[in-house]
Design a protein around this motif. Structure first.
Motif, short mmCIF file in Angstrom:
data_model
loop_
_atom_site.label_atom_id
_atom_site.label_comp_id
_atom_site.label_asym_id
_atom_site.label_seq_id
_atom_site.Cartn_x
_atom_site.Cartn_y
_atom_site.Cartn_z
N GLY A 1 -2.90 -11.46 -9.13
CA GLY A 1 -4.41 -12.40 -8.95
C GLY A 1 -3.39 -13.80 -8.10
N ALA A 2 -2.21 -13.96 -8.00
CA ALA A 2 -1.37 -14.95 -8.05
C ALA A 2 -0.77 -15.17 -6.79
N GLY A 3 -1.13 -14.43 -5.72
CA GLY A 3 -0.57 -13.46 -4.55
C GLY A 3 1.41 -13.41 -4.37
N ILE A 4 1.11 -12.85 -5.65
CA ILE A 4 3.09 -12.95 -5.84
C ILE A 4 3.17 -11.08 -6.06
N PRO A 5 3.49 -10.57 -5.04
CA PRO A 5 3.93 -9.17 -4.39
C PRO A 5 5.37 -8.31 -5.92
N ALA A 6 5.64 -9.70 -6.11
CA ALA A 6 6.76 -8.81 -7.37
C ALA A 6 7.48 -10.29 -7.98
N PHE A 7 7.90 -9.93 -9.04
CA PHE A 7 8.98 -10.88 -9.85
C PHE A 7 10.32 -10.17 -10.31
N TYR A 8 11.16 -11.02 -10.96
CA TYR A 8 12.00 -10.26 -11.60
C TYR A 8 11.91 -10.79 -13.63
N TRP B 1 21.55 -12.56 -12.92
CA TRP B 1 21.78 -14.00 -12.26
C TRP B 1 22.20 -14.93 -13.99
N GLY B 2 23.02 -15.57 -13.85
CA GLY B 2 23.55 -16.35 -15.13
C GLY B 2 24.40 -14.90 -15.53
N GLY B 3 24.72 -13.49 -15.03
CA GLY B 3 25.46 -12.82 -16.48
C GLY B 3 24.65 -11.11 -17.21
N ARG B 4 23.38 -11.81 -16.99
CA ARG B 4 21.90 -11.00 -17.69
C ARG B 4 21.39 -10.20 -16.70
N GLU B 5 21.14 -9.22 -16.92
CA GLU B 5 20.64 -8.18 -15.66
C GLU B 5 18.84 -8.63 -15.84
N TYR B 6 18.42 -8.42 -14.40
CA TYR B 6 16.45 -7.84 -14.55
C TYR B 6 16.60 -7.34 -13.47
N LEU B 7 15.18 -6.63 -13.46
CA LEU B 7 14.54 -5.87 -12.86
C LEU B 7 13.53 -6.53 -12.71
N LEU B 8 13.69 -5.60 -11.30
CA LEU B 8 11.86 -5.85 -10.83
C LEU B 8 10.39 -5.10 -10.72
N GLU B 9 9.99 -5.69 -11.08
CA GLU B 9 8.34 -5.49 -11.33
C GLU B 9 7.65 -5.77 -10.41
N GLU B 10 6.32 -5.46 -9.99
CA GLU B 10 5.47 -4.87 -9.22
C GLU B 10 4.73 -6.07 -9.53
#
Length: 265
Positions: free
Chosen positions: A114-121, A157-166
């Motif tokens: 809704g905010a126009g952000i296609p994806a985030f970690y 980032w910072g030794g921690r894993e993040y995954l990409l969500e759409e």
């Protein structure tokens, strides 16, 4: 339509939703479910193959469960589905495709879309099969997996894993609000605020059923939870309408709180 977004009836509000449309639907459990709009959609049997995004899928005889029971939903993206036996049956028999998403991730995917952000970690799901892929989205009739979830991109980032969500956007959104004005500004009550504003943001065309319809300016700006820019249609519903009933998902009755009420000390 101009600034006055009020539509005369729920039937008119959903009249252009086609078969195969994607819908974001508000509600948290059975709280804040847009039952009147769902009922109006139920009256259009030609609308099937729906791809629905909602925190849950109602129960067997209420909310989205009514559309599901009629075989009108082809795909669900949800967080919690444990209260609907027909849902489980359709999923396990291969009639329904299901993407299960962690509740916080689902909320953020709707908000981001809704905010126009296609994806985030996000760290949620990192190190699990959510990241690796292979979760069964659709079964075959024999129980084997026909469609599985894909792997997700990982970064550290910072030794921690993040995954990409759409982010999620849908063709339409159906929501329920306690109050709204003719410009589409909405106020929600308590738990109904959990997913309704997020679902409304994600819809390209958002339809809101409101229990109280007021004139512009009558809603205090401090109580507006969702600005009208996210809402295209408003329908006033009668709280006495059975479809607008506020259902309780699990009614719990406590007979005694303290031991002395049970004859103890």
């Amino acid at each position: 339509m101009g600034l006055d977004k009020v539509v005369a009836s729920a039937a008119g509000a959903v009249a252009d939703i086609p078969a195969g449309a994607s819908l974001a639907v508000g509600g948290f459990g059975l709280c804040g479910v847009p039952g009147v709009l769902i009922g109006a959609l139920l009256e259009r049997p030609e609308v099937h193959g729906l791809e629905v995004v909602s925190n849950n899928c109602g129960v067997d005889d209420w909310g989205l469960g009514l559309l599901l029971r009629e075989g009108r939903i082809a795909r669900m993206t949800s967080s919690y589905v444990g209260e609907n036996k027909e849902f489980a049956r359709q999923y396990l028999s291969g009639e329904l495709e299901v993407e299960l998403v962690a509740q916080g991730t689902l909320a953020e995917r709707l908000r981001a879309g809704g905010a126009g952000i296609p994806a985030f970690y996000t760290p949620a799901g990192a190190g699990t099969q959510v990241a690796e892929g292979g979760l069964p989205w659709r079964h075959r009739a024999d129980g084997s997996v026909a469609v599985a979830s894909p792997p997700k991109e990982l970064r550290s980032w910072g030794g921690r894993e993040y995954l990409l969500e759409e982010g999620i956007t849908t063709d339409f959104a159906l929501v329920r609000a306690a109050a709204g004005d003719r410009h589409g500004n909405l106020a929600f009550h308590s738990s109904a605020r959990n997913f309704n504003p997020l679902a409304a943001m994600a819809g390209r065309i958002t339809i809101a059923e409101v229990e109280e319809l007021v004139e512009p300016g009558e809603l205090d700006p401090d109580v507006v939870h969702l600005p009208g820019i996210f809402v295209q249609r408003v329908v006033r519903v009668d709280p006495a309408d059975p479809a607008a009933e506020r259902r309780v998902e699990r009614r719990t009755v406590r007979t005694a709180l303290f031991p002395e009420q049970q004859g103890g000390r």
